[in-house]
Enzyme design. Structure first.
Site, short mmCIF file in Angstrom:
data_model
loop_
_atom_site.label_atom_id
_atom_site.label_comp_id
_atom_site.label_asym_id
_atom_site.label_seq_id
_atom_site.Cartn_x
_atom_site.Cartn_y
_atom_site.Cartn_z
N GLU A 256 54.26 13.17 24.22
CA GLU A 256 54.01 14.59 24.46
C GLU A 256 52.52 14.77 24.30
OE1 GLU A 256 56.31 16.46 25.39
OE2 GLU A 256 57.96 15.11 24.95
N CYS A 295 50.25 23.08 22.01
CA CYS A 295 50.22 22.26 23.22
C CYS A 295 50.75 23.02 24.42
CB CYS A 295 51.08 21.02 22.98
SG CYS A 295 52.72 21.44 22.40
#
Ligand code: NAP
Length: 676
Positions: A256, A295
């Site tokens: 990720e 994020c």
């Protein structure tokens, strides 16, 4: 100042030596030191594989789910302490809740999934039985078993609680032990979380280890059954993904990474519409929650050219109301970045972004701060920029802080092209009240996104927002976002398991999976299977009942009684004109009802309730005069916590020529014990 301890091979180990200092993001005070010097990484992996893995694999999915629930409850009772520590990372109370409560919610969610969607077993049988031969003696099915290695979980600094927990939960449910490595700047918070988990005494030893500090030579000792789940920057992801051990042993690697997420304003959402306000509010929220260190935060705000000025003005007004400062001050809306180094990193990225556009709001070098010393704390003003669509920087440079860039688009095709220039994102959103816009944009940008939120006035109130990953939905994105898929309900669990295609005769497959498979032997006992408790019932126990003739009077009676007078049951000529029938046919539900009338054992007994039917198909028409026979076979037994369990029965209704009239799975609840 003491060095953070790591929990490895069954004990807390405090490394010798100085270690690297960790600072309070608000006051700049040293909080702790960190080092992993002296930790034997091979021993850590070995402990997980030899102690944690076997202990976890002894538990069924349901038992693991129950432990996860207890753990979530335990942590919930201690979350105030985590909130307090979280403030030292620069987080406001709202930010802390996002991280801490969000992480605990993932544990609850996976606990529930384990108990509801997975069997009370140690393996998971996936999908249906595949016919591999004409005669039916050779079939196949997929079996999922836990990998026998360790899940190495490397986390980013921005979610010190949610990050580790969202990786740990699916691994734990799968039966794979975790080695948690927190990011250095906020490791003290993850370390306290791990300490609470170990103190709870709920988990089998070896199920969770914690390594504070660098991972040393851990990657060299990775082997075929291990996994790596990484969250962090794209550059670190690339370095780790290409480690020789990862490629040599085909170690499963999930990344990720960072992404330049966009939020698109629909052309319909002009000032004065609810959607315009929602867009601006969401943009400012995404910029300021966790001081933009998310994020999934909106980095690119794509708005129609004609609405650029209006969005810039409205966002400016809202941003002007954001109070920056010490999270302990109740008036503060946005806290500090995780540290001074992180702020320098953001300022470096801002230089590049500013070369491509102009400032709409904020000053990269100065911010008025409430309740703290702006020299010592890592404070930064929210920064909104505006850039020309032709510039590359906003599509390439991630400033991991409260920073976003407004970019105009000409039409929907242009918006789709601009979104794709992020080269793969974790999350995107579209704010529109127009379903056609929603369909075009979502279909256009979906290949570049892991998750998309379509926000309008109808879902706004209950929406979880652009930035929140959800445990039941996939988290991850293509390309730049790392190409990973985390959580996503069952998908996250399956990622930690080996999927094996088992090919065998029905008898053997049935023995392997513990489920009756068509073609496997049936057991016709003296006792009706409905008289057997869950403890007595066996997979394969069968009752055959019938025949019963279906008459025209039955069909008419059923039609009259239920009101279902559809022509295929009532009108000979119209039914015969239908391509499926030669004349009047029995109702499908009449066939099911007759089947039940044939197979039930009516007296009170262990079968408590019929609670549904799966996979129902009506395969051959039934005409007046046809004779029905039903074969009911116990297919799967799933005990539940408490006094009863679920029994899935294979039901086949045939007629006199042997053709199958109806096929379905019947679901019943059956008592574990029955003495009357
Ligand atoms: P980072 O520097 O890439 O570090 C991420 C993690 O990797 C940290 O735990 C770090 O440990 C570790 N690491 C670094 N080098 C390593 C190596 N050679 N071997 C093993 N581990 C190593 O990223 P960050 O600065 O902490 O986090 C910010 C970035 O993460 C942003 O770009 C953000 O977009 C991204 N992010 C992505 C997601 C997502 O879900 N996709 C979520 C949050 C953040 P140390 O700290 O000890 O160096």
């Amino acid at each position: 100042m003491s060095v953070l301890a790591s929990y490895v091979h069954g004990s807390w180990v405090r490394p010798d030596g100085e270690g690297q200092p960790l600072y309070d993001a608000v006051t700049g005070e040293e909080i702790a030191r960190i080092s992993s010097a002296g930790i034997d990484m091979r021993h850590v992996l070995d402990h997980g594989r030899r102690v944690g893995g076997p202990a976890l694999r002894q538990l069924t999915f349901h038992q693991r789910g129950a432990l996860l629930k207890e753990l979530a409850t335990y942590l919930r009772g201690r979350r105030e302490e985590l909130y307090e520590l979280s403030a030292r990372t620069g987080a406001t109370l709202g930010d802390a809740k996002f991280d801490v409560d969000g992480g605990i919610a993932v544990l609850f969610s996976y606990s529930s999934l384990a108990r509801r969607q997975l069997p009370d077993d140690t393996v998971y049988v996936e999908g249906s039985v595949e016919a591999l031969s004409k005669g039916g003696s050779f079939v196949g099915q997929h079996l999922l078993t836990p990998l026998q290695g360790v899940a190495v979980q490397i986390n980013a600094y921005n979610f010190p609680v949610w990050g580790p927990l969202e990786k740990f939960a699916p691994a734990f449910v799968a039966g794979v032990p975790s080695v948690v490595k927190p990011a250095t700047p906020t490791a003290y918070l993850t370390a306290r979380l791990a300490e609470m988990i170990i103190e709870s005494g709920l988990l089998p030893e070896g199920a969770l280890q914690l390594v504070c500090g660098g991972v040393g030579d851990l990657f060299h000792h990775l082997a075929e059954q291990d996994l790596v789940s990484f969250t962090g920057s794209a550059s670190t992801a690339q370095r780790l993904r290409t480690h020789p051990s990862v490629s040599q042993h085909s170690v499963r690697f999930n990344a990720e990474a960072d992404s330049l997420n966009c939020s698109i304003l629909g052309p319909d959402a002009a000032p004065g519409t609810a959607e315009f306000d929602l867009y601006v509010r969401q943009l400012v929220t995404e910029m300021t929650v966790k001081a933009g260190q998310k994020c999934t935060a909106i980095r690119r705000a794509l708005v129609p050219d004609s609405l650029l000025d209006a969005v810039a003005a409205a966002a400016h007004d809202r941003l002007a109301g954001v109070v920056v400062g010490n999270p302990a001050d109740p008036s503060v809306r946005m806290g500090a970045l995780a540290g001074l180094e992180q702020r320098e990193e953001v300022r470096r990225s801002l230089k590049s972004l500013l070369s491509a556009g102009e400032l709409v709001y904020g000053d990269p070098e100065h911010v008025d701060v409430v309740g703290a010393d702006d020299e010592r704390g890592a404070f930064l003003s929210p920064i909104l920029l505006r850039a020309d669509a032709t510039r590359d920087e906003p599509h390439e440079v991630e400033a991991f802080g409260p920073v976003s860039t407004l970019i105009g688009y000409r039409d929907l095709d242009d918006a789709v092209q601009l979104a794709a220039r992020g080269r793969g994102s974790l999350a995107g959103s579209l704010v529109t009240g127009d379903p056609d816009v929603a369909a075009r944009i979502v279909r256009g940008i979906a290949p570049w996104h892991g998750r998309l939120l379509v926000l309008d006035q109808h879902d706004a109130e209950e929406s979880t927002g652009h930035g929140s990953p959800l445990p039941t939905l996939v988290h991850g994105g293509p390309g730049r976002a790392g190409g990973g898929e985390e959580m996503g309900g069952l998908r996250g669990v399956a990622h930690h398991m080996q999927r094996t295609a088992v090919q065998a005769s029905p008898r053997m497959l049935s023995a392997v999976t513990g489920r009756w498979v068509p073609g496997a032997p049936r057991t016709h006992g003296d006792v009706h299977p409905f008289r057997r408790s869950l403890a007595q019932l066996r997979v394969g126990d069968t009752v055959v009942a019938g025949p019963r003739t279906v008459s025209l009077e039955d069909i008419e009676h059923f039609a009259d009684f239920t009101g279902d007078t559809f022509y295929a049951h009532m009108d000979e000529a119209a039914a015969a004109a239908n391509p499926f029938f030669d004349g009047r046919v029995a109702h499908g539900y009449l066939i099911l009802s007759f089947a039940a009338g044939l197979f039930v054992d009516p007296a009170p007994g262990p079968v408590l309730a019929n609670y549904g039917i799966d996979n129902l198909r009506f395969l051959t028409p039934v005409y007046p005069g046809d004779e029905l026979t039903v074969t009911l076979t116990c297919k799967q037994i799933t005990p539940r916590p408490g006094d009863y369990g679920e029994v899935r029965w294979d039901a086949q209704v045939t007629k006199q020529d042997g053709s199958v009239v109806a096929s379905y799975d019947l679901l019943t609840m059956v008592a574990k014990q029955w003495s009357r």
